[in-house]
Design a protein around this motif. Structure first.
Motif, PDB file in Angstrom:
ATOM      1  N   LEU A   1      22.653  36.101  39.137  1.00  0.00           N
ATOM      2  CA  LEU A   1      23.790  36.206  40.046  1.00  0.00           C
ATOM      3  C   LEU A   1      24.771  37.254  39.542  1.00  0.00           C
ATOM      4  CD1 LEU A   1      25.200  35.013  42.552  1.00  0.00           C
ATOM      5  CD2 LEU A   1      26.174  33.268  41.068  1.00  0.00           C
ATOM      6  N   ALA A   2      25.035  37.254  38.261  1.00  0.00           N
ATOM      7  CA  ALA A   2      25.951  38.249  37.690  1.00  0.00           C
ATOM      8  C   ALA A   2      25.368  39.651  37.783  1.00  0.00           C
ATOM      9  CB  ALA A   2      26.263  37.905  36.242  1.00  0.00           C
ATOM     10  N   ASP A   3      24.065  39.785  37.482  1.00  0.00           N
ATOM     11  CA  ASP A   3      23.440  41.109  37.520  1.00  0.00           C
ATOM     12  C   ASP A   3      23.397  41.688  38.929  1.00  0.00           C
ATOM     13  OD1 ASP A   3      23.034  40.961  34.823  1.00  0.00           O
ATOM     14  OD2 ASP A   3      20.919  40.375  34.970  1.00  0.00           O
ATOM     15  N   PHE A   4      23.065  40.852  39.895  1.00  0.00           N
ATOM     16  CA  PHE A   4      22.874  41.352  41.251  1.00  0.00           C
ATOM     17  C   PHE A   4      24.087  41.122  42.144  1.00  0.00           C
ATOM     18  CE2 PHE A   4      18.599  40.425  39.689  1.00  0.00           C
ATOM     19  CZ  PHE A   4      18.098  41.700  39.738  1.00  0.00           C
ATOM     20  N   PHE A   5      25.001  40.284  41.691  1.00  0.00           N
ATOM     21  CA  PHE A   5      26.128  39.945  42.540  1.00  0.00           C
ATOM     22  C   PHE A   5      27.426  40.605  42.096  1.00  0.00           C
ATOM     23  CE2 PHE A   5      29.776  37.338  43.599  1.00  0.00           C
ATOM     24  CZ  PHE A   5      29.638  37.252  44.966  1.00  0.00           C
ATOM     25  N   VAL A   6      27.715  40.542  40.818  1.00  0.00           N
ATOM     26  CA  VAL A   6      29.035  40.939  40.340  1.00  0.00           C
ATOM     27  C   VAL A   6      29.397  42.360  40.745  1.00  0.00           C
ATOM     28  CG1 VAL A   6      30.399  41.393  38.271  1.00  0.00           C
ATOM     29  CG2 VAL A   6      29.163  39.266  38.496  1.00  0.00           C
TER      30      VAL A   6
ATOM     31  N   PRO B   1      27.302  44.759  42.921  1.00  0.00           N
ATOM     32  CA  PRO B   1      27.023  45.202  44.293  1.00  0.00           C
ATOM     33  C   PRO B   1      27.643  44.344  45.393  1.00  0.00           C
ATOM     34  CG  PRO B   1      24.968  44.703  43.113  1.00  0.00           C
ATOM     35  CD  PRO B   1      26.098  44.380  42.209  1.00  0.00           C
ATOM     36  N   LEU B   2      27.517  43.027  45.319  1.00  0.00           N
ATOM     37  CA  LEU B   2      27.990  42.210  46.437  1.00  0.00           C
ATOM     38  C   LEU B   2      29.512  42.165  46.560  1.00  0.00           C
ATOM     39  CD1 LEU B   2      25.431  39.281  46.751  1.00  0.00           C
ATOM     40  CD2 LEU B   2      25.696  41.302  48.164  1.00  0.00           C
ATOM     41  N   PRO B   3      30.263  41.903  45.477  1.00  0.00           N
ATOM     42  CA  PRO B   3      31.709  41.929  45.669  1.00  0.00           C
ATOM     43  C   PRO B   3      32.230  43.303  46.072  1.00  0.00           C
ATOM     44  CG  PRO B   3      31.221  40.671  43.740  1.00  0.00           C
ATOM     45  CD  PRO B   3      29.940  41.313  44.176  1.00  0.00           C
ATOM     46  N   LEU B   4      31.643  44.350  45.526  1.00  0.00           N
ATOM     47  CA  LEU B   4      32.071  45.680  45.965  1.00  0.00           C
ATOM     48  C   LEU B   4      31.736  45.885  47.432  1.00  0.00           C
ATOM     49  CD1 LEU B   4      31.281  47.970  42.907  1.00  0.00           C
ATOM     50  CD2 LEU B   4      33.487  47.100  43.671  1.00  0.00           C
ATOM     51  N   SER B   5      30.580  45.384  47.852  1.00  0.00           N
ATOM     52  CA  SER B   5      30.217  45.459  49.268  1.00  0.00           C
ATOM     53  C   SER B   5      31.173  44.616  50.103  1.00  0.00           C
ATOM     54  CB  SER B   5      28.786  44.962  49.485  1.00  0.00           C
ATOM     55  OG  SER B   5      27.878  45.750  48.771  1.00  0.00           O
TER      56      SER B   5
ATOM     57  N   ALA C   1      41.654  39.315  48.143  1.00  0.00           N
ATOM     58  CA  ALA C   1      42.158  38.918  46.820  1.00  0.00           C
ATOM     59  C   ALA C   1      41.246  37.871  46.190  1.00  0.00           C
ATOM     60  CB  ALA C   1      43.585  38.385  46.941  1.00  0.00           C
ATOM     61  N   MET C   2      40.719  36.968  47.003  1.00  0.00           N
ATOM     62  CA  MET C   2      39.815  35.940  46.487  1.00  0.00           C
ATOM     63  C   MET C   2      38.517  36.565  45.973  1.00  0.00           C
ATOM     64  SD  MET C   2      40.435  32.802  49.087  1.00  0.00           S
ATOM     65  CE  MET C   2      39.424  31.675  48.148  1.00  0.00           C
ATOM     66  N   MET C   3      38.041  37.601  46.645  1.00  0.00           N
ATOM     67  CA  MET C   3      36.832  38.279  46.161  1.00  0.00           C
ATOM     68  C   MET C   3      37.093  38.903  44.795  1.00  0.00           C
ATOM     69  SD  MET C   3      34.248  37.746  47.986  1.00  0.00           S
ATOM     70  CE  MET C   3      33.125  38.932  47.304  1.00  0.00           C
ATOM     71  N   LEU C   4      38.264  39.459  44.600  1.00  0.00           N
ATOM     72  CA  LEU C   4      38.608  40.025  43.290  1.00  0.00           C
ATOM     73  C   LEU C   4      38.671  38.923  42.230  1.00  0.00           C
ATOM     74  CD1 LEU C   4      41.341  42.641  44.238  1.00  0.00           C
ATOM     75  CD2 LEU C   4      39.071  43.113  43.312  1.00  0.00           C
TER      76      LEU C   4
END
Length: 187
Positions: free
Chosen positions: A70-75, A77-81, A122-125
């Motif tokens: 989750l950290a590798d693929f999420f932290v 790309p997904l939050p930036l997306s 803000a929550m995504m950050l």
């Protein structure tokens, strides 16, 4: 091509105000951008909630492996997306507010959507730090409730914003304010 036109209102009490008008095709393009970015943002948030839930139900090393993935693929790309989609949604929403009869804070539902958009970004950050710590083992896995709360709350906020877009409740901000002011002053 955008123009600035002066729109006269029927009421002599209201001053003439400038309103930004855009051609119909551009306005519809902005609306499509707003809707697509909001849909993408909701989809990314659903994915994050599902991934966190999968990690939460796993045990031991499986749980750590899920969070590491989750950290590798999420932290990154997904939050930036999600932040990109949220920012595009916010910018397109502001442009629509300026270019349509709805305005930015003329109607309650638009003003609430604007606030919800900023809060969800803000929550995504806030989501980034804890999931990174969980994946690296810096934070105990019992603290996943915070990440779950952020993901679920952001999804609820975005869903509520979608409902507001469809039903457009509560009316105008100024009318309600004027009604409250009138009721405060007897006579």
């Amino acid at each position: 091509m955008t123009t600035l036109s002066t729109a006269r209102t029927a009421s002599p009490q209201r001053p003439t105000r400038a309103r930004w008008t855009v051609p119909a095709r551009l306005r519809k393009s902005i609306l499509v951008t707003h809707v697509v970015s909001a849909g993408a943002w909701i989809g990314i948030d659903v994915l994050s909630v599902v991934l966190v839930a999968i990690g939460w139900v796993r045990a031991g090393d499986d749980r750590t492996a899920v969070y590491r993935a989750l950290a590798d693929f999420f932290v990154v790309p997904l939050p930036l997306s999600a932040l990109t989609a949220g920012t595009i949604c916010l910018i397109a929403g502001v442009l629509l507010g300026l270019a349509t009869k709805w305005g930015l804070v003329r109607f309650w539902w638009v003003a609430v959507k604007l606030v919800l958009n900023v809060v969800a970004c803000a929550m995504m950050l806030a989501f980034l730090g804890p999931i990174t710590e969980l994946a690296t083992g810096e934070q105990p896995l019992q603290d996943i409730w915070f990440v779950s709360f952020l993901g679920a709350t952001a999804l609820a906020l975005l869903s509520f914003a979608t409902v507001l877009s469809v039903f457009k409740p509560w009316g105008r901000v100024i009318e309600r304010t004027a009604r409250v002011a009138k009721s405060d002053h007897p006579g």
